[in-house]
Write an enzyme that holds these catalytic residues in place. Structure first.
Site, PDB file in Angstrom:
ATOM      1  N   ARG A   1     -28.650  -9.929 -38.819  1.00 17.54           N
ATOM      2  CA  ARG A   1     -27.589 -10.467 -39.653  1.00 17.54           C
ATOM      3  C   ARG A   1     -27.891 -10.433 -41.146  1.00 17.54           C
ATOM      4  NH1 ARG A   1     -26.327 -13.118 -34.886  1.00 17.54           N
ATOM      5  NH2 ARG A   1     -28.524 -12.808 -34.580  1.00 17.54           N
ATOM      6  N   THR A   2     -29.051 -10.977 -41.520  1.00 16.72           N
ATOM      7  CA  THR A   2     -29.315 -11.176 -42.949  1.00 16.72           C
ATOM      8  C   THR A   2     -29.407  -9.840 -43.688  1.00 16.72           C
ATOM      9  OG1 THR A   2     -30.456 -13.195 -42.353  1.00 16.72           O
ATOM     10  CG2 THR A   2     -30.805 -12.396 -44.586  1.00 16.72           C
TER      11      THR A   2
ATOM     12  N   HIS B   1     -34.643 -20.474 -46.628  1.00 13.78           N
ATOM     13  CA  HIS B   1     -33.663 -19.407 -46.416  1.00 13.78           C
ATOM     14  C   HIS B   1     -32.381 -19.846 -47.147  1.00 13.78           C
ATOM     15  CE1 HIS B   1     -31.579 -16.149 -44.679  1.00 13.78           C
ATOM     16  NE2 HIS B   1     -31.758 -16.370 -43.393  1.00 13.78           N
TER      17      HIS B   1
ATOM     18  N   LYS C   1     -49.907   0.881 -43.263  1.00 16.44           N
ATOM     19  CA  LYS C   1     -51.208   1.469 -43.612  1.00 16.44           C
ATOM     20  C   LYS C   1     -52.029   0.512 -44.456  1.00 16.44           C
ATOM     21  CE  LYS C   1     -49.089   6.064 -43.899  1.00 16.44           C
ATOM     22  NZ  LYS C   1     -48.623   7.050 -44.879  1.00 16.44           N
TER      23      LYS C   1
ATOM     24  N   ARG D   1     -37.488 -10.651 -47.309  1.00 16.02           N
ATOM     25  CA  ARG D   1     -37.799 -11.446 -46.123  1.00 16.02           C
ATOM     26  C   ARG D   1     -39.245 -11.176 -45.766  1.00 16.02           C
ATOM     27  NH1 ARG D   1     -34.668 -12.660 -40.643  1.00 16.02           N
ATOM     28  NH2 ARG D   1     -33.575 -13.916 -42.178  1.00 16.02           N
TER      29      ARG D   1
END
Ligand code: NCD
Length: 321
Positions: free
Chosen positions: A54-55, A134, A82, A104
């Site tokens: 969603r976000t 959030h 890496k 995020r």
């Protein structure tokens, strides 16, 4: 304001400005042409070090509807695998001329680190950091509540379940307090954070006693991926005491809303019939998320001074040539 890192960064007027701006931009979602030229030539990077449906899609849709160029970066399949550091990733983005970076990250504080650094001069928007915050989720939740209930002053909101691991709950508590709502956190003692007394919200271990006095019940996902210990005896025991099913939903006042930030564990914290019921605004939360993120990008990149009324043209009637 340059960054959006915490719901607590917004005072009442700023929070209302975001919500009012989103209200204006929300109209676009119902028009055939959903795009504005406002951020043409600006670059928004979605920097996702953790899974999201969603976000990420919502920020992408928001940036595209404002005509920004969007670069999606997910840690899976990138040089992060890496061993590249956040700093080197940020320097790479800066070299590409990012104007806003939506982050995020599984580590609480990562967006703050980025915003406080001199690695990059872009605006940083926190799209969920660890178990911390959030803020755009809290804004879209408040936006959704406000559309149904009007101003949130004095409204009673119950946030239920895995509060301990929930950045959604933390950001909601901060924003809802700023907007004058009464918040009650409900869950088993093991899933309410240590020190929750200092959050100046009510708490309860008994969902059934809270529901009849609630205008909004926000169910939280049980975040198994962040659990490294047994927080409750069994899934069945959890849903028996803290799951929202049709019988419990019937105890809510008639006007009360059921919310969930998604992704849902159907049958665990919420039953399928409740999730799909007419009181549930869960799908609407997703639609509103785009408008709220457009508002956040708009205010950070175009500046709070630029009036959104000028940006959103009146819809011309079909008869007008
Ligand atoms: C939440 C998140 O990722 O913090 N979901 C979301 O952003 N819509 C909640 C969760 O993962 O349970």
């Amino acid at each position: 304001m340059k960054h959006l890192l915490s719901a607590g960064d917004l005072d009442r007027d700023e929070a209302l400005l975001v919500l009012d701006t989103a209200e204006k931009l929300r109209e676009l979602a119902d028009r055939p042409i959903k795009k504005l030229p406002t951020l043409r030539g600006r670059t928004v990077v979605n920097l996702f070090f953790e899974d999201s449906t969603r976000t990420r899609i919502s920020f992408e849709a928001a940036a595209k509807r404002l005509s920004a160029d969007v670069i999606n970066f997910s840690a899976k399949g990138s040089s992060v695998e890496k061993g590249e550091s956040l700093k080197d990733t940020a320097l790479t983005l800066a070299a590409m001329g990012a104007d806003a970076v939506v982050v995020r990250h599984p580590a609480s504080g990562a967006p703050h680190r980025l915003a406080a650094s001199d690695w990059i001069s872009a605006s940083v928007l926190n799209a969920g950091d660890g178990t911390h915050e959030h803020p755009t989720q809290a804004l879209l939740d408040a936006f959704t509540m406000r559309r149904h209930l009007g101003e949130l002053e004095g409204r009673r909101i119950a946030i239920v379940g895995d509060v301990l691991h929930s950045r959604v709950a933390r950001s909601n508590v901060l924003l809802l307090q700023t907007l004058g709502a009464d918040v009650t956190l409900v869950g088993p003692p093991t899933l309410l954070p240590v020190g929750v007394e200092q959050w100046s919200v009510a708490t309860s271990y008994d969902l059934d006693s809270v529901l009849p006095k609630t205008d909004v019940v926000m169910m939280l996902r049980v975040q198994r991926e962040r659990m490294n210990a047994a927080f409750f005896p069994s899934a069945r025991e959890y849903s028996r005491r803290y799951g929202l099913d049709a019988v419990r939903m019937a105890a809510l006042p008639d006007h009360a809303l059921v919310m969930h930030p998604g992704p849902m564990n159907r049958g665990m914290e919420i039953s399928a019939d409740v999730a799909d019921s007419t009181r549930s605004v869960i799908v609407e939360q997703v639609t509103n998320g785009v408008a709220v993120r457009m508002a956040a990008l708009y205010l950070l990149l175009a500046g709070a001074g630029s009036a959104v009324d000028d940006a959103v043209p009146e819809q011309r009637s079909r008869e007008t040539p």
